[in-house]
Structure formats: structure tokens, C-alpha cells
Design an enzyme around this catalytic site. Structure first.
Site, short mmCIF file in Angstrom:
data_model
loop_
_atom_site.label_atom_id
_atom_site.label_comp_id
_atom_site.label_asym_id
_atom_site.label_seq_id
_atom_site.Cartn_x
_atom_site.Cartn_y
_atom_site.Cartn_z
CG HIS A 161 -25.62 -33.41 -16.96
ND1 HIS A 161 -25.50 -34.78 -16.89
CD2 HIS A 161 -26.33 -32.71 -17.79
CE1 HIS A 161 -26.07 -35.08 -18.27
NE2 HIS A 161 -26.73 -33.97 -18.63
CG ASP A 214 -20.84 -32.98 -23.61
OD1 ASP A 214 -21.26 -32.95 -24.83
OD2 ASP A 214 -21.73 -32.88 -22.70
CD GLU A 225 -22.95 -36.66 -15.18
OE1 GLU A 225 -24.17 -35.92 -14.95
OE2 GLU A 225 -23.45 -37.82 -15.54
CG ASN A 255 -27.54 -35.38 -13.58
OD1 ASN A 255 -27.65 -34.43 -14.53
ND2 ASN A 255 -26.67 -36.27 -13.45
C1 F6R Z 1 -24.92 -32.61 -24.55
C2 F6R Z 1 -24.94 -32.36 -23.27
C3 F6R Z 1 -26.08 -32.71 -22.09
C4 F6R Z 1 -27.33 -32.15 -22.41
C5 F6R Z 1 -28.36 -32.31 -21.28
C6 F6R Z 1 -29.68 -32.53 -21.77
O1 F6R Z 1 -23.98 -32.46 -25.10
O2 F6R Z 1 -23.72 -31.77 -22.86
O3 F6R Z 1 -25.40 -31.95 -20.96
O4 F6R Z 1 -27.28 -31.08 -22.91
O5 F6R Z 1 -28.15 -33.89 -21.00
O6 F6R Z 1 -30.20 -33.37 -22.86
P1 F6R Z 1 -31.56 -33.19 -23.61
O7 F6R Z 1 -31.34 -31.93 -24.50
O8 F6R Z 1 -31.31 -34.50 -24.44
O9 F6R Z 1 -32.36 -33.29 -22.65
#
Ligand code: F6R
Length: 249
Positions: free
Chosen positions: A138, A67, A143, A136
Site C-alpha cells: 500500500h 492519511d 490498500e 502489502n
Molecule cells: C503512514 C502510511 C503507511 C506507511 C506504510 C509503511 O502514514 O501511510 O502507508 O508509510 O505502512 O509503514 P512503516 O514505515 O511503519 O513500515
């Protein structure tokens, strides 16, 4: 889908690095999509260390960016490309030409998404996918609500994602509001997926991901329907017994 629970974050990071190393050894030219975020950082450090110690041929790997924030050029240290470059590409020795970017800085964002999906298809889909679990639910920046057929696309971040990224950006006002994300469709079609989850704050969303009905409101819950998914959680995230249907076979 299988669930592996480790004692703590250090053990999760070692197990994650071993999962990825096994995948790369089995298929040295694999197309790999790699999450940034905090959770996989330990496993990337472990993998780089394993590579230095035991040698790991990454010269033919193709790495796909998961992303990207809109409007940031890849040289910007706050970009997710920059984060991936520092945390994974440089320590592992993956060259820039081996990387397929998701171009959040492109003048035509729709075209950038189409080009990305075409590159994934040309690679025969993702062989390996490393994902984190959003607070959430995702996956990438898919999302809620996100349909399992959603392609790679432009998304508007939810308030929850903006809040959870505020620390990284130095305040919620600084967080970009839009991003590009690899779609649900290419992610769910990956041949092997590792979902890494750490910490008590992920406990509820992890339960909904593993045991709740698959639904757009919890995009990660669609991993229940994908092939060869390993969920690697530390005990803080999963302090419960492993349900029978999720015991690794
Ligand atoms: C990051 C991404 C997000 C994270 C997710 C968890 O490239 O795409 O989906 O993997 O928000 O983030 P952490 O590991 O910081 O809790």
C-alpha cells in the site's frame, strides 16, 4: 524511477533528509505530503537537526497529511495527525496553519475527501511526496487492490495493515477499521517522490514494487509510471545489485 541503496537505516535517514531539504530549498513554498509510519522517522529527526544546525526556511511550506484514521480527532495522540505533529511539524517549526489535514473526524467524510483534493489541486499538486511502503504494497492507505486513478477516499483497512499497526495501538482489536487516504491519483501526479524502505521484511514487496508489472494488487508498483521517483532502500531491504534501469543518472 531510480533506486539508491544505503548501507543501513542511519545512512538512509541522512540521505532522505538531504533529499527533502534540497526540495524545500529549491521550492520554499512547496506543497509537501508526508507519510508517518516508522521508516521516515529517522529522516525527519535528521532534517530537524539539519534545520537547527544550518537553518532551513519552512515558513512558507504547505504540509499535507497523507492519511487519517476515521473517528479520531486530531488532538488524539494516536491519530496520524498527532504523530505527524510530534515527529515533523513541531521539531521543524511548521505552524498548524500551514497544514492541510485529512479530516477523519469530519461529519461528512466524502466532503472531507473532496475538500482535500480541491486543496491539493489549488496548490498545483504535490511538489514533494515522502511515502513509505506497506508490507502489502500500500501507499498511504491505498490498500490493494487500488487503481492508479483512485481519488482521495474512505477505505477499509486490510487484515495485513491492521496487524502491522497493532503494536502502535496496543493490540489488533484496538486498531480502527477505516481510514481516509490521499488517493493514488494525486500521489502519482506528485512532481517528485521519495519512497523510503527499510528492513528485510520489505524485501519481497519491494521487488514486486520495482520490478513486477504495475498492478492494483501492488499499488506501489504504479510508482514505476510516475515522474521523478527516488526509492531509497537500505541494504537489508535491497541486498541485490541495482538493476540497470534503476541506476540513478
Ligand atoms: C503512514 C502510511 C503507511 C506507511 C506504510 C509503511 O502514514 O501511510 O502507508 O508509510 O505502512 O509503514 P512503516 O514505515 O511503519 O513500515
Amino acid at each position: 524511477m531510480e533506486l539508491v541503496v544505503t548501507e543501513d537505516y542511519a545512512a538512509l535517514s541522512r540521505a532522505g533528509a538531504e533529499w527533502l531539504a534540497r526540495g524545500i530549498i529549491a521550492e520554499p513554498d512547496a506543497a509537501v505530503v508526508l507519510a508517518t509510519g516508522n521508516t521516515p522517522m529517522g529522516m525527519y529527526r535528521e532534517l530537524a537537526e539539519m534545520g537547527r544546525r544550518d537553518g532551513l526556511d519552512v515558513s512558507r511550506l504547505r504540509v499535507f497529511q497523507l492519511d487519517a484514521y476515521v473517528g479520531l480527532d486530531p488532538g488524539d495522540p494516536r491519530s496520524l495527525y498527532g504523530w505527524m505533529a510530534r515527529a515533523v511539524l513541531a521539531p521543524l517549526g511548521v505552524a498548524e496553519v500551514q497544514v492541510v489535514r485529512l479530516a477523519g473526524d469530519a461529519p461528512d467524510l466524502q466532503e472531507a475527501c473532496r475538500a482535500y483534493d480541491a486543496a491539493v489541486a489549488a496548490a498545483g499538486g504535490f511538489a514533494l511526496s515522502v511515502l513509505g511502503l506497506g508490507p502489502n504494497g500500500h501507499l498511504g492507505f491505498n490498500e490493494p487492490p487500488s487503481d492508479p486513478t483512485a481519488p482521495t477516499r474512505l477505505v477499509t483497512l486490510t487484515e495485513e495493515s491492521i496487524a502491522s499497526n497493532a503494536g502502535y495501538w496496543g493490540g489488533r482489536d484496538q486498531v480502527p477499521r477505516q481510514a481516509l487516504t490521499a488517493g493514488m491519483a494525486p500521489l502519482l501526479a506528485a512532481r517528485r517522490t521519495l519512497l523510503v524502505v527499510s528492513g528485510a521484511h520489505k524485501r519481497d514487496i519491494l521487488q514486486r514494487t520495482l520490478l513486477g508489472p504495475p498492478m492494483p494488487e501492488v499499488p506501489a508498483s504504479y510508482l514505476q509510471q510516475a515522474a521523478n521517483v527516488t526509492v531509497l532502500a537500505d541494504r537489508a531491504a535491497w541486498p541485490f545489485p541495482v538493476p540497470d534501469e534503476l541506476v540513478p543518472r
